[in-house]
Write an enzyme that holds these catalytic residues in place. Sequence first.
Site, PDB file in Angstrom:
ATOM      1  N   THR A  33     -34.517 -23.851   5.500  1.00 31.61           N
ATOM      2  CA  THR A  33     -35.528 -24.327   6.457  1.00 31.61           C
ATOM      3  C   THR A  33     -36.412 -25.363   5.773  1.00 31.61           C
ATOM      4  OG1 THR A  33     -35.527 -22.225   7.623  1.00 31.61           O
ATOM      5  CG2 THR A  33     -37.504 -23.562   7.862  1.00 31.61           C
ATOM      6  N   GLY A  34     -36.876 -26.344   6.553  1.00 30.33           N
ATOM      7  CA  GLY A  34     -37.818 -27.324   6.006  1.00 30.33           C
ATOM      8  C   GLY A  34     -37.288 -28.740   6.135  1.00 30.33           C
ATOM      9  N   ASP A  87     -30.946 -24.838   0.349  1.00 31.25           N
ATOM     10  CA  ASP A  87     -32.308 -24.701   0.888  1.00 31.25           C
ATOM     11  C   ASP A  87     -33.267 -25.541   0.053  1.00 31.25           C
ATOM     12  OD1 ASP A  87     -34.474 -23.801   2.353  1.00 31.25           O
ATOM     13  OD2 ASP A  87     -34.130 -21.676   1.959  1.00 31.25           O
ATOM     14  N   GLY A  88     -34.403 -25.851   0.614  1.00 27.17           N
ATOM     15  CA  GLY A  88     -35.454 -26.571  -0.101  1.00 27.17           C
ATOM     16  C   GLY A  88     -36.329 -25.626  -0.902  1.00 27.17           C
ATOM     17  N   LYS A 100     -41.066 -20.659  -2.646  1.00 23.81           N
ATOM     18  CA  LYS A 100     -40.655 -21.092  -1.318  1.00 23.81           C
ATOM     19  C   LYS A 100     -41.601 -20.493  -0.281  1.00 23.81           C
ATOM     20  CE  LYS A 100     -36.448 -21.025  -0.037  1.00 23.81           C
ATOM     21  NZ  LYS A 100     -36.784 -22.273   0.675  1.00 23.81           N
ATOM     22  N   GLY A 103     -42.921 -23.427   4.569  1.00 20.55           N
ATOM     23  CA  GLY A 103     -42.466 -23.543   5.964  1.00 20.55           C
ATOM     24  C   GLY A 103     -42.457 -22.217   6.697  1.00 20.55           C
ATOM     25  N   GLU A 109     -35.181 -16.479   4.318  1.00 22.21           N
ATOM     26  CA  GLU A 109     -34.589 -17.297   3.249  1.00 22.21           C
ATOM     27  C   GLU A 109     -34.216 -16.428   2.050  1.00 22.21           C
ATOM     28  OE1 GLU A 109     -36.755 -21.611   4.004  1.00 22.21           O
ATOM     29  OE2 GLU A 109     -37.776 -20.124   2.795  1.00 22.21           O
ATOM     30  N   LYS A 127     -41.177 -31.841  -6.472  1.00 21.86           N
ATOM     31  CA  LYS A 127     -41.149 -30.372  -6.460  1.00 21.86           C
ATOM     32  C   LYS A 127     -40.926 -29.766  -7.853  1.00 21.86           C
ATOM     33  CE  LYS A 127     -41.480 -30.449  -1.997  1.00 21.86           C
ATOM     34  NZ  LYS A 127     -40.393 -30.100  -1.104  1.00 21.86           N
TER      35      LYS A 127
HETATM   36  C1  5RP Z   1     -39.602 -22.888   4.130  1.00 22.80           C
HETATM   37  C2  5RP Z   1     -39.343 -23.286   2.722  1.00 22.80           C
HETATM   38  C3  5RP Z   1     -38.999 -24.700   2.474  1.00 22.80           C
HETATM   39  O1  5RP Z   1     -37.705 -24.769   1.980  1.00 22.80           O
HETATM   40  C4  5RP Z   1     -39.976 -25.269   1.492  1.00 22.80           C
HETATM   41  O2  5RP Z   1     -41.282 -25.108   2.021  1.00 22.80           O
HETATM   42  C5  5RP Z   1     -39.712 -26.749   1.227  1.00 22.80           C
HETATM   43  O3  5RP Z   1     -39.901 -27.455   2.402  1.00 22.80           O
HETATM   44  P1  5RP Z   1     -39.720 -29.022   2.473  1.00 22.80           P
HETATM   45  O4  5RP Z   1     -38.287 -29.317   2.229  1.00 22.80           O
HETATM   46  O5  5RP Z   1     -40.176 -29.369   3.863  1.00 22.80           O
HETATM   47  O6  5RP Z   1     -40.627 -29.624   1.425  1.00 22.80           O
HETATM   48  O7  5RP Z   1     -39.392 -22.510   1.806  1.00 22.80           O
HETATM   49  O8  5RP Z   1     -40.002 -21.557   4.204  1.00 22.80           O
END
Ligand code: 5RP
Length: 228
Positions: A33-34, A87-88, A100, A103, A109, A127
């Site tokens: 997500t994100g 995932d991000g 994490k 989001g 996750e 990051k």
């Molecule tokens: C959501 C997350 C996202 O992966 C994390 O916040 C990174 O988001 P982005 O890619 O928008 O910087 O953990 O719960």
Amino acid sequence: MVTQGTAAEAQKQSAAERALGLVRSGMVIGLGTGTTARYFIEGLGRLVANGLQVQAIVTSTDSRRRAIASGIPLREQIDSQIDLTVDGADEIDPAIDCIKGRGGALLREKIVAHASRRFVLIADDSKVVDRLGRGPVPVEILPFLWERTSYGIAQLGGDPVLRAGPDGPYRTDNGNLVLDVRFEGIDRDLDARLHAIPGVIEHGLFFGVAHAAIVGGPSGIRVLGELG
Ligand code: 5RP
């Protein structure tokens, strides 16, 4: 279409494109997500449109909507392992431990990450940190007596702030609240200490979960860990 205005967006997209190279036909794929994970979902949708056969497990209602819009077949249950999850992350340290949950999808996750044979992070350069804790640790808590739960977290040395949503407190896809908690120092013991507080459902510290991180930077991609 995701807007690509900044250098960071281009870095996220190039990390996502690199991760798409790990996907093979027949895989079950976990979708994060994100804003970074969105690039991966869009790219996976392109591959599916070109005939790639995969099924995906989503980590949020947002990712579900995006996956459906991209034509990716979804799956609701898995009784063994997800082949690959991408995932991000909000912060990634040199050991590929990460924070994490900015989001709000950290609980699903984490379940999906732990169910995955390979868990690969994708991120832009901003990051990467020397030590986790530059920003807060998101903690998903039950709404019942939440102030008591928050007090318990403060007793650990944290500084919890209830996350706000558009109409009152932010609610996760699971109907819970999120505390964003700053800690002076983060060590691996914090995992068990947070989980020992009744009312804490999950936190955004992912210790020893990710196998690799693909990081987009101004001079290209670098990989932390082993892509496998
Ligand atoms: C959501 C997350 C996202 O992966 C994390 O916040 C990174 O988001 P982005 O890619 O928008 O910087 O953990 O719960």
